[in-house]
Design an enzyme around this catalytic site. Structure first.
Site, PDB file in Angstrom:
ATOM      1  CB  ILE A  46      -0.945   0.001   1.213  1.00 34.65           C
ATOM      2  CG1 ILE A  46      -1.761  -1.298   1.243  1.00 34.65           C
ATOM      3  CG2 ILE A  46      -1.879   1.198   1.167  1.00 34.65           C
ATOM      4  CD1 ILE A  46      -2.646  -1.441   2.461  1.00 34.65           C
ATOM      5  CG  ASP A 167     -11.397  -9.167   7.293  1.00 36.53           C
ATOM      6  OD1 ASP A 167     -11.365  -9.603   8.463  1.00 36.53           O
ATOM      7  OD2 ASP A 167     -10.376  -8.866   6.649  1.00 36.53           O
TER       8      ASP A 167
END
Length: 559
Positions: A46, A167
Site C-alpha cells: 500500500i 472482515d
C-alpha cells in the site's frame, strides 16, 4: 490408467517493491505518481500516490496480477462502489454521509517484466486500530458505539447491494479526521462476497475463513459470508474495543478451539457478556446482546433490519455518554495481561508528547514576560508629560522626580517678557508643523536680540512701551532661567542658527528656486512660497539700506 492429478494452486505472492516516483498511465489518460509505501495488506503493498500536476494524496494498492484478493476488491469497487453509485444511494435514502470509500482508478502496469494490478482510493487520516493501541488497547463505550453506528450504515449499503463484508475489524476501519469517531469508514473488501447464490451448506475447505478471533460462527463452519455474519462479527469487535480483550484471544492459533469458545459464549448470553462488561451501563451490554440475538434469529440468506439495530446502538451510546459524565472516576483500570499488544494504560484522549511539551513550555514562558510600563519625565513643576517607551528602544532611565530642565538663554529680561518670547517660539513651531511657508522658526539668539531692543527707551514700529528689567530678577550670573515647553527643540543653542542660505539668495526668486528644499513643494505652492519669501527679504534689505529701524516682525521670522 488413472487420471492425472490436478496441479496444485499457486499460492499468493507478495508484490515486489515498486520504486518511488514511478509514473503509471491510466486508461482515462491520467498519470499517477507512486509515493512511499506505508503499509502491507494481505499480499499487496500500500503506497501513497498523487495525480500528475496535483498535490492531493491518495492510496494505491499494488499486487501481482496473479493474486486474487485485490482482484476481488477491484470487482466489488467496480460493481457497487463507484462515486456516482454512492451519491445516488445517499439521495434515495436522504442521508448526507456514508462510511464507504469510492473507486478513483484501477488497472495494470508492467514493472521489471512482471504484470502488476493496482487500485486507487481516497486517503484517510488514521485507522481505528492505531487509535485503539494508542489508548492502551481499548476505547470508551461511547466512541465504540459511535463507530458501530457508522459501520452499520456502511453494511446496510453493502447488504442492499447483495454483498457481505466478512472482515469487519479495527484495522479495516479508517477515520476521515483524527479522533472523530463519527467519520469512520469501512474499507478492505478482499473477503467481500456476493450473497445472491448463498446456500446454507458448510464446506470444510472454507472453514475459519476471515480473521479468526472476530469471524462469525457461520464462517467457522465453512459457510460463505452472510448478512447475519457481519452483525455477529461487529458484536465481537464491540466487546474487544470496549473491554480490550476477548475470552478466546489466547486461543487464536487454534481456530477449532476459538469456534468452541464462541459457541459457549453465545450460548451463555447475556450472563457471559455481563461478566466481561461489568463496569458499563446496562444499555451497552443490552445493545450487544441484541446484536447477537438478531444474528442468531435471522435466517442465513435473509437480510437484517439495520434501522432497528442502529436505533438500539444510538440509545446505548447516549446512555454510555451520560454514565461517563456522572461517574468519571468510578471506572477501574483494566487488566492488561489479557491483551498482549497493550503496553500501558493511557487517557482516552489521544495527545502526542510533542503537544504536551509545547503546552508545558507555554505555561513556563508566560510568567516570565515583562510588562513595559510608561515612565513620566517631568518637564515643569505644574505639568507632566507621559512618555511611552517602546520595547525595542534602549533609552537611558529618567528619574521621576528631580530638578526641572531649564535652558540658559543668556539674556536679561523679566519673567513676563521671557514667557512671551517662549510663547512666540512655541507658536512658530506650531505654525511650522502646518507647512506654512511664510513662517520660519526662530532661534533663542534671535529672541535675545529682540529683547535687547525692547529694553531701549525709543519706541519701535510696534509702538509698545516695555519696562526695563530690574537686577533683582536676575540670577547669580545675571541671566534668567527659562523653562522650555515640550515644543521647543532640545538642540537649541545660544548661537545664531545658520541655515546656509544667504539673505541675497532669499531675496532673489531665481536663486531661491534653485534651493534643494524648495523643490520639494508642489508647483503651485512653490511659486507662492518663492514670491512671498523673496518679497519679504527684498523689503527687508531695502529697509536696512535706507534707515536702520526696529521691525517687530523680523524678530520672529528671521532665520
Amino acid at each position: 490408467m488413472p487420471p492425472k492429478k490436478a496441479a496444485p494452486k499457486k499460492l499468493h505472492e507478495l508484490a515486489p517493491e515498486v520504486r518511488v516516483g514511478l509514473k503509471i498511465d491510466d486508461i482515462s489518460k491520467k498519470t499517477y505518481i507512486v509515493g512511499k509505501q506505508f503499509a502491507t495488506g494481505g499480499f499487496g503493498r500500500i503506497h501513497t500516490c498523487t495525480e500528475d500536476g496535483k498535490s492531493q494524496q491518495m492510496v494505491m494498492k499494488i499486487e501481482p496480477s496473479t493474486n486474487g484478493p485485490l482482484l476481488t476488491e477491484v470487482v466489488v469497487f467496480n460493481r457497487i462502489l463507484k462515486k456516482d453509485m454512492i451519491e445516488n444511494y445517499k439521495k434515495a435514502k436522504k442521508i448526507q454521509w456514508i462510511g464507504l470509500p469510492h473507486l478513483i482508478a484501477n488497472g495494470y502496469f508492467t514493472y521489471n517484466n512482471e504484470k502488476m494490478r493496482y487500485m486507487i482510493i481516497p486517503k484517510y487520516a488514521t485507522s481505528l486500530e492505531a487509535v485503539r493501541e494508542a489508548n492502551g488497547g481499548s476505547l470508551s463505550a461511547k466512541d465504540s458505539l459511535t463507530v458501530a453506528d457508522c459501520v452499520l450504515g456502511a453494511l446496510e449499503y453493502l447488504h442492499d447491494s447483495d454483498y457481505a463484508h466478512a472482515d469487519v475489524k479495527a484495522a479495516n476501519i479508517l477515520l476521515e479526521k483524527p479522533n472523530d469517531f463519527s467519520s469512520a469508514v469501512l474499507v478492505d473488501f478482499g473477503l467481500a462476497h456476493r450473497t445472491t447464490n448463498n446456500v446454507d451448506k458448510p464446506d470444510k475447505k472454507r472453514a475459519h475463513n476471515g480473521t479468526c478471533i472476530f469471524t462469525s460462527t457461520d464462517a467457522h463452519r465453512g459457510n460463505n459470508p452472510s448478512f447475519r455474519g457481519d452483525v455477529e462479527i461487529l458484536a465481537y469487535n464491540l466487546i474487544m474495543w470496549i473491554s480490550g480483550s476477548l475470552p478466546w484471544l489466547s486461543l487464536e492459533a487454534s481456530p477449532d478451539k476459538v469456534f468452541e469458545a464462541k459457541q459457549k459464549f453465545v450460548g451463555g448470553l447475556p450472563g457471559t457478556l455481563q461478566s466481561i462488561l461489568t463496569n458499563q451501563p446496562a444499555p451497552v451490554a443490552g445493545c450487544i446482546t441484541t446484536m447477537f440475538d438478531v444474528s442468531r434469529k435471522t435466517d442465513y440468506t435473509h437480510k437484517v433490519d439495520m434501522a432497528k439495530l442502529r436505533k438500539k446502538v444510538t440509545e446505548a451510546a447516549q446512555s454510555a455518554s451520560t454514565g461517563a459524565q456522572k461517574k468519571p472516576k468510578m471506572t477501574p483500570s483494566r487488566d492488561t495481561t489479557a491483551t498482549p499488544k497493550r503496553k500501558s494504560q493511557r487517557a482516552p484522549r489521544v495527545e502526542s508528547e510533542d503537544e504536551e511539551e509545547e503546552e508545558k513550555k507555554e505555561v513556563e514562558i508566560k510568567p516570565k514576560k515583562k510588562v513595559q510600563r510608561s515612565r513620566k519625565v517631568v518637564e515643569d513643576d505644574d505639568e507632566e508629560e507621559e512618555v511611552i517607551i517602546p520595547k525595542s528602544t534602549r533609552s537611558r532611565k529618567t528619574k521621576e522626580e528631580g530638578t526641572p530642565r531649564s535652558f540658559n538663554l543668556g539674556m536679561t529680561s523679566s519673567t513676563a517678557t521671557s514667557d512671551r518670547v517662549a510663547k512666540k517660539i512655541e507658536m512658530k513651531y506650531k505654525r511650522l508643523a502646518t507647512n506654512k511657508p511664510s513662517l520660519v522658526p526662530v532661534t533663542v539668539a534671535d529672541a535675545s536680540s529682540c529683547e535687547s531692543q525692547y529694553e531701549s527707551n525709543e519706541p519701535g514700529p510696534s509702538s509698545r512701551v516695555v519696562k526695563k528689567r530690574t537686577s533683582e530678577e536676575r540670577d547669580a550670573n545675571g541671566e534668567v532661567q527659562l523653562k522650555t515647553p515640550a515644543l521647543v527643540s532640545p538642540d537649541v543653542k545660544k548661537t545664531k542658527y545658520k541655515s546656509g542660505i544667504s539673505s541675497a539668495t532669499k531675496a532673489s526668486p531665481t536663486e531661491l528656486r534653485r534651493v534643494p528644499g524648495v523643490r520639494n513643494f508642489p508647483k503651485g505652492r512653490r511659486s507662492m512660497i518663492i514670491k512671498e519669501t523673496s518679497a519679504r527679504y527684498q523689503e527687508k534689505r531695502a529697509t536696512r539700506n535706507t534707515k536702520p529701524t526696529f521691525d517687530d516682525s523680523s524678530c520672529s521670522s528671521e532665520v
